[in-house]
Design a protein around this motif. Structure first.
Motif, PDB file in Angstrom:
ATOM      1  N   GLU A  57      11.101  19.159   7.916  1.00 21.67           N
ATOM      2  CA  GLU A  57      12.459  18.984   8.437  1.00 21.67           C
ATOM      3  C   GLU A  57      12.513  17.826   9.423  1.00 21.67           C
ATOM      4  O   GLU A  57      13.484  17.047   9.429  1.00 21.67           O
ATOM      5  N   ILE A  58      11.465  17.687  10.236  1.00 16.09           N
ATOM      6  CA  ILE A  58      11.429  16.581  11.192  1.00 16.09           C
ATOM      7  C   ILE A  58      11.352  15.245  10.466  1.00 16.09           C
ATOM      8  O   ILE A  58      12.044  14.283  10.798  1.00 16.09           O
ATOM      9  N   VAL A  59      10.469  15.179   9.442  1.00 18.90           N
ATOM     10  CA  VAL A  59      10.345  13.936   8.669  1.00 18.90           C
ATOM     11  C   VAL A  59      11.676  13.585   7.998  1.00 18.90           C
ATOM     12  O   VAL A  59      12.114  12.432   8.015  1.00 18.90           O
ATOM     13  N   LYS A  76       0.865  -1.180   0.000  1.00 15.86           N
ATOM     14  CA  LYS A  76       0.000   0.000   0.000  1.00 15.86           C
ATOM     15  C   LYS A  76       0.901   1.229   0.000  1.00 15.86           C
ATOM     16  O   LYS A  76       1.804   1.355   0.830  1.00 15.86           O
ATOM     17  N   ARG A  77       0.660   2.119  -0.969  1.00 16.55           N
ATOM     18  CA  ARG A  77       1.530   3.277  -1.124  1.00 16.55           C
ATOM     19  C   ARG A  77       0.809   4.547  -0.659  1.00 16.55           C
ATOM     20  O   ARG A  77      -0.356   4.782  -1.011  1.00 16.55           O
ATOM     21  N   VAL A  78       1.524   5.336   0.127  1.00 13.07           N
ATOM     22  CA  VAL A  78       0.967   6.571   0.679  1.00 13.07           C
ATOM     23  C   VAL A  78       1.801   7.733   0.169  1.00 13.07           C
ATOM     24  O   VAL A  78       3.035   7.714   0.305  1.00 13.07           O
ATOM     25  N   PRO A  79       1.159   8.770  -0.425  1.00 13.93           N
ATOM     26  CA  PRO A  79       1.934   9.911  -0.929  1.00 13.93           C
ATOM     27  C   PRO A  79       2.705  10.602   0.187  1.00 13.93           C
ATOM     28  O   PRO A  79       2.340  10.513   1.376  1.00 13.93           O
ATOM     29  N   GLY A  80       3.776  11.291  -0.193  1.00 14.42           N
ATOM     30  CA  GLY A  80       4.570  12.032   0.778  1.00 14.42           C
ATOM     31  C   GLY A  80       3.698  13.021   1.547  1.00 14.42           C
ATOM     32  O   GLY A  80       2.924  13.774   0.946  1.00 14.42           O
ATOM     33  N   HIS A  81       3.843  13.033   2.868  1.00 14.81           N
ATOM     34  CA  HIS A  81       2.958  13.852   3.690  1.00 14.81           C
ATOM     35  C   HIS A  81       3.611  14.158   5.034  1.00 14.81           C
ATOM     36  O   HIS A  81       4.624  13.560   5.405  1.00 14.81           O
ATOM     37  N   VAL A  82       3.006  15.105   5.736  1.00 10.68           N
ATOM     38  CA  VAL A  82       3.363  15.371   7.126  1.00 10.68           C
ATOM     39  C   VAL A  82       2.081  15.304   7.950  1.00 10.68           C
ATOM     40  O   VAL A  82       0.970  15.469   7.431  1.00 10.68           O
ATOM     41  N   ALA A 105      14.560  14.236   8.956  1.00 10.09           N
ATOM     42  CA  ALA A 105      15.587  13.843   9.929  1.00 10.09           C
ATOM     43  C   ALA A 105      15.582  12.336  10.174  1.00 10.09           C
ATOM     44  O   ALA A 105      16.512  11.806  10.794  1.00 10.09           O
ATOM     45  N   ASP A 106      14.534  11.643   9.716  1.00  8.23           N
ATOM     46  CA  ASP A 106      14.487  10.182   9.825  1.00  8.23           C
ATOM     47  C   ASP A 106      15.715   9.602   9.118  1.00  8.23           C
ATOM     48  O   ASP A 106      15.937   9.867   7.940  1.00  8.23           O
ATOM     49  N   PRO A 107      16.540   8.827   9.819  1.00  7.23           N
ATOM     50  CA  PRO A 107      17.763   8.295   9.197  1.00  7.23           C
ATOM     51  C   PRO A 107      17.491   7.392   8.002  1.00  7.23           C
ATOM     52  O   PRO A 107      18.400   7.101   7.228  1.00  7.23           O
ATOM     53  N   ARG A 108      16.237   6.953   7.840  1.00  3.89           N
ATOM     54  CA  ARG A 108      15.915   6.114   6.693  1.00  3.89           C
ATOM     55  C   ARG A 108      15.734   6.919   5.418  1.00  3.89           C
ATOM     56  O   ARG A 108      15.652   6.359   4.326  1.00  3.89           O
ATOM     57  N   ARG A 109      15.675   8.259   5.540  1.00  2.00           N
ATOM     58  CA  ARG A 109      15.469   9.107   4.368  1.00  2.00           C
ATOM     59  C   ARG A 109      16.792   9.699   3.904  1.00  2.00           C
ATOM     60  O   ARG A 109      17.634  10.077   4.713  1.00  2.00           O
ATOM     61  N   GLY A 110      16.946   9.756   2.596  1.00  2.00           N
ATOM     62  CA  GLY A 110      18.181  10.285   2.042  1.00  2.00           C
ATOM     63  C   GLY A 110      17.950  10.912   0.690  1.00  2.00           C
ATOM     64  O   GLY A 110      16.818  11.116   0.239  1.00  2.00           O
ATOM     65  N   VAL A 111      19.056  11.218   0.010  1.00  2.00           N
ATOM     66  CA  VAL A 111      19.014  11.844  -1.309  1.00  2.00           C
ATOM     67  C   VAL A 111      18.755  10.770  -2.358  1.00  2.00           C
ATOM     68  O   VAL A 111      19.438   9.741  -2.386  1.00  2.00           O
ATOM     69  N   GLY A 112      17.742  10.996  -3.220  1.00  2.00           N
ATOM     70  CA  GLY A 112      17.452  10.030  -4.278  1.00  2.00           C
ATOM     71  C   GLY A 112      17.167   8.655  -3.712  1.00  2.00           C
ATOM     72  O   GLY A 112      16.323   8.474  -2.847  1.00  2.00           O
ATOM     73  N   HIS A 113      17.940   7.649  -4.199  1.00  2.00           N
ATOM     74  CA  HIS A 113      17.773   6.278  -3.740  1.00  2.00           C
ATOM     75  C   HIS A 113      18.834   5.900  -2.713  1.00  2.00           C
ATOM     76  O   HIS A 113      19.115   4.722  -2.507  1.00  2.00           O
TER      77      HIS A 113
END
Length: 928
Positions: free
Chosen positions: A346-348, A327-333, A350-358
């Motif tokens: 900025e808080i979202v 199930k895919r959820v669009p980018g959101h806060v 800061a999640d270490p699972r998020r990065g640049v591109g892939h």
């Protein structure tokens, strides 16, 4: 500190059994500035910039070990620091590497070998350059080099630039997951370009993928999936749930189509992907008009379709089976009633699972034009403070590449929805496909709750399945590899690696001939070139990693024989990760003093590399102590010894213990090659029946034949096939150019050989002794100019007692020596050995020296020509006209009148017919 030289090793090498980069570093004045002297003003900023260094174990083999080294009283030297920084930079860029080693070079103060692991060579090089810049930037002013970064240099900016560069070169998450799955299954892979084109398997067993499209994916199916109108029509005709749809080319057509279909609607390009140009839930003509303009940026033809209510799901089908659903959820806060949307982003992020591109499993959210447009529809902007618990979407589509998240629902999908996805992919004809399915509840049948298929995707992304934001990660790459390589199907061709100082080429050719006679299509690398099924493909010295990979990429071969030379291993390592069988024939003085290899022990360490990575059998020369010692370094299932000494005590002990050996034994009719294997003693072949041994006289070729037989035997080639291969292999120029080629069509015998080191020259001298010619023995003697003085003199010392007349020459390429230097060195050593001066001639030019030897020879003589330019010299020999010499003319090779052109030797390209001053037509090398 500067980088003096660089080697990129693409495969197993003397430092590691995986790819590494080696720099020779010159610390210069910094040799006197270890980290203990640099102190905390260097160490603390370094750890602040790269906190991951605190996890490096270094020689202590535990987290924090490297920091301990940095802070010890003496500290550690900056070459070692650069090694760890290069490793850590690759780690933060998403390349997990750990290995490094830095050692001072003996006898050279301030010079270090710095070695570190890499996954992408360009990224590894870039990491080392950034490492050097960072270290220089942290040095105190008194030792900071002139080329150090200036005060405006920001490491954070350079780090992010490096990460973006690394990510542009990295495999995407889908390709990376397929590569991991291949490695887990022991399937070899080769990256074919800088994008996502990858070959799995070797030779005829190979399959290719590009991202998640395979070589078996139907082009028609891809075209259909890319055409959303055709896809919709095919699925609708099968009774599958799809939205109403119209194809339009203008804004006015789009508005009319929307009115017919009924609001709300979706607009998207006919051929598009990754959600580009897609607008959903459009309720007015103004919104349709704006969405049309946006869609036109990505394609001329636009689809208008009915808007389906429900959550976005991706259903992945591989080889007719649903392997994952997300199930895919669009980018959101999600608001907290206190912070602005910009602060929440900025808080979202800061999640270490998020990065640049892939770079990471999730992508950073962006407050860009599309996000601001969606906010404006709500009457919001980036400074709005949403209510506590309010979800604010920043994207209209749920693609992970735009910051969306994915929740695995594979275990809860309703069977009807599963079957619907499988039928859809089969209907389009894809082997791997993704169904984008909208439904309010994936656990309920679409027949009950409605919903529909909005797209079918060829080459679907795997990222959301292998690393979902929530739920169980799914191995979706494994089913793809199982589809390409079903259980028990081969992915590798058998690989034989042949190394040693002398005999490599002949042994490799013998083995390739045995395999060809057995029915294999053989790829062979050798000092002569790359051969595919016996046909020369690429000429030249092809014994390095590039030629090895050339062989393994060829889709016609089903066996590979790799002559593996010292130079290629020192420059770039091996071109294959492992081999089935490997043989080291001998270790003798050659190329010593070059590329940091000064002793036989160091040379043996280089030649040991193929033996270390052999899987099935390692075959070693028991008569060579350096080869014998390699037995301690192999993990091969079988250790096989080859010996010319039937009384060899270690081999006899090995045989008694059930080991394998190929032994040359004396019999009533000559010498017999005998195989000892477990409890069996198997006579293989009399040596005089092997043409390449010249009725058993050429003992070095007897040994080469024993190695070829041992390699073939451990590649499961039958005894009769081995015998047949050896019986039909001879030492002619056409089978082994430059290896003991004999020409008997003159009144005298001529032997041509490429021998260029003391051990090879000794073997040829012994052969000449066994011929016992009626007349004189004449030799054209030389040595490569880049060999040590003692090696050049050693060649002359060996030859001194075996010939009646000596012609000393030089190679065309003097390799740093003077015009006559090598020839004079040989002459002087011959004189020291007691050879009379009137028996020695110095003729530096190779062609003139060969011509002189041929002109000097009388009936019954034997002429040994040790050559460098093999092809050219062979032509001189076979076209020499002993009955019509040009006694007083220029000393070029004279040949018979009316020569036929020979394509085998490119005669018409390399030679031209001319007339001398007497009008006699002769041939000479073109341009001479």
């Amino acid at each position: 500190m500067k980088i003096v030289s660089t080697n990129v090793y693409v495969g197993p090498n003397i430092y590691a059994h995986f790819p590494v980069i080696r720099h020779v570093l010159d610390l210069g004045d910094l040799e006197d500035w270890p980290t203990g002297r640099l102190g905390k003003d260097f160490v603390e900023p370094l750890l602040d910039y790269l906190p991951g260094l605190q996890e490096h174990g270094c020689s202590y083999n535990e987290p924090g070990g490297f920091v301990r080294r940095l802070k010890e009283d003496e500290g550690t030297w900056l070459g070692h620091v650069m090694e760890h920084v290069a490793i850590e930079l690759q780690n933060i860029a998403g390349y997990p590497v750990t290995f490094g080693r830095t050692r001072s070079i003996d006898g050279k103060s301030g010079l270090y070998n710095m070695v570190f692991q890499y996954h992408d060579d360009a990224v590894g090089r870039e990491a080392s350059q950034l490492s050097l810049a960072l270290i220089h930037s942290l040095l105190p002013a008194e030792v900071k080099p002139d080329d150090a970064p200036g005060d405006d240099w920001e490491f954070g900016e350079e780090r992010d630039r490096f990460i973006r560069y690394a990510q542009r070169r990295a495999f995407g998450p889908s390709t990376a997951s397929l590569v991991r799955a291949a490695e887990e299954r022991g399937i070899p892979w080769i990256r074919l370009n800088r994008q996502s084109l990858v070959q799995f398997g070797h030779g005829k067993y190979q399959h290719r993928i590009q991202a998640t499209t395979t070589g078996n994916t139907s082009n028609i199916a891809v075209e259909l999936a890319s055409d959303k109108e055709e896809t919709n029509s095919i699925l609708r005709d099968l009774g599958l749930p799809v939205p109403k749809q119209r194809l339009v080319r203008s804004s006015s057509d789009a508005k009319r189509a929307a009115a017919r279909i009924g609001f709300p609607v979706v607009l998207k390009p006919l051929s598009g992907n990754h959600g580009r140009g897609v607008s959903i839930n459009l309720k007015t003509n103004d919104e349709v008009e704006a969405a049309f303009d946006k869609a036109r940026e990505h394609g001329r033809n636009i689809i208008v379709e009915s808007y389906l209510e429900g959550h976005d799901h991706r259903l992945l089908v591989v080889n007719g089976e649903l392997v994952a659903a997300a199930k895919r959820v669009p980018g959101h806060v999600v608001g907290d009633g206190r912070q602005t949307i910009e602060q929440l982003v900025e808080i979202v992020n800061a999640d270490p699972r998020r990065g640049v591109g892939h770079e990471k499993v999730l992508t950073r959210l962006e407050l860009d034009h599309q996000a601001e447009r969606l906010l404006a529809k709500l009457g919001y902007d980036r400074n709005t403070v949403p209510e506590d618990g309010e979800t604010v979407y920043l994207r209209s589509t749920a693609n992970l590449s735009t910051g969306g998240t994915a929740i695995d629902v594979t275990d809860t999908i309703h069977p009807d929805n599963r079957d619907m996805a499988i039928r859809s992919i089969k209907a389009i004809g894809l082997d791997i496909g993704g169904v984008d399915f909208l439904t309010k509840d994936i656990t309920e049948s679409y027949r009950e709750t409605g919903g529909g298929i909005c797209e079918v995707n060829a080459g679907p992304g795997f990222r959301m399945h292998v690393a979902p934001s929530e739920g169980t990660p799914r191995d979706v790459a494994g089913p793809v590899l199982d589809m390409l390589f079903p259980p028990d199907s081969p992915s590798r061709v058998p690989i034989a690696a042949v190394t040693g100082t002398n005999g490599k080429t002949t042994t490799a050719r013998m083995l390739a001939h045995i395999l060809k006679m057995r029915g294999f299509t053989v790829g062979l690398t050798s000092t002569d070139g790359v051969y595919i099924d016996g046909q020369l493909s690429v000429p030249g010295d092809m014994t390095g990693p590039v030629s090895a990979r050339m062989i393994l990429r060829d889709p016609s071969i089903d066996a590979a024989v790799m002559e593996t030379a010292r130079g290629g291993m020192l420059r770039g390592g091996l071109g294959f990760q492992e081999c089935n069988v490997a043989a080291c024939l001998n270790v003798a003085a050659d190329h010593l003093g070059l590329q940091g290899i000064d002793t036989l022990e160091q040379l043996a360490e280089v030649k040991r590399v193929p033996v270390e990575i052999a899987r099935d059998a390692a075959i070693l020369n028991a008569d060579d102590v350096h080869c014998l010692q390699m037995a301690d370094y192999t993990d091969a299932a079988i250790l096989c010894y080859v010996t010319m000494n039937p009384g060899h005590p270690l081999v006899k002990q090995h045989i008694r213990a059930g080991g394998q050996a190929f032994v040359l034994e004396e019999g009533m009719n000559g010498h017999m090659i005998t195989i000892y294997d477990k409890e069996s003693q198997i006579p293989l072949l009399w040596t005089h029946l092997i043409p390449a041994t010249i009725e058993g006289r050429a003992m070095h070729n007897v040994q080469n034949a024993m190695f070829a037989a041992a390699l073939a035997y451990n590649m499961d080639i039958g005894l009769e096939d081995i015998r047949h291969g050896l019986r039909t292999f001879d030492a002619t120029f056409f089978q082994t150019p430059g290896r003991m080629n004999i020409y008997d069509e003159h009144p005298f015998k001529v032997i041509l050989d490429y021998a260029h080191n003391p051990a090879a020259v000794r073997a040829m001298c012994h052969l000449v002794d066994r011929f016992e010619p009626e007349g004189r023995r004449i030799v054209v003697l030389s040595a490569p100019g880049d060999r040590r003085d003692e090696d050049i003199r050693g060649i002359a010392e060996i030859a001194a007692g075996h010939f009646d007349h000596f012609i000393c020459r030089c190679d065309d390429n003097r390799r740093g020596r003077g015009d006559e230097e090598v020839a004079v060195m040989l002459k002087n050593k011959l004189l020291e050995e007691g050879v009379a001066a009137d028996r020695i001639e110095v003729i530096p030019d190779e062609q003139e020296a060969t011509t002189r030897a041929l002109e000097t020879a009388r009936p019954g003589d034997l002429v040994l020509v040790l050559t460098d330019a093999v092809k050219r010299t062979w032509k001189q020999i076979i076209y020499f006209n002993s009955g019509a010499r040009v006694e007083d003319g220029p000393k070029r090779s004279s040949v018979s009148i009316g020569l036929p052109e020979s394509e085998d030797f490119n005669f018409h390209d390399d030679l031209e017919l001319i007339s001398d001053e007497r009008g006699v037509r002769i041939a000479r090398e073109a341009g001479d």
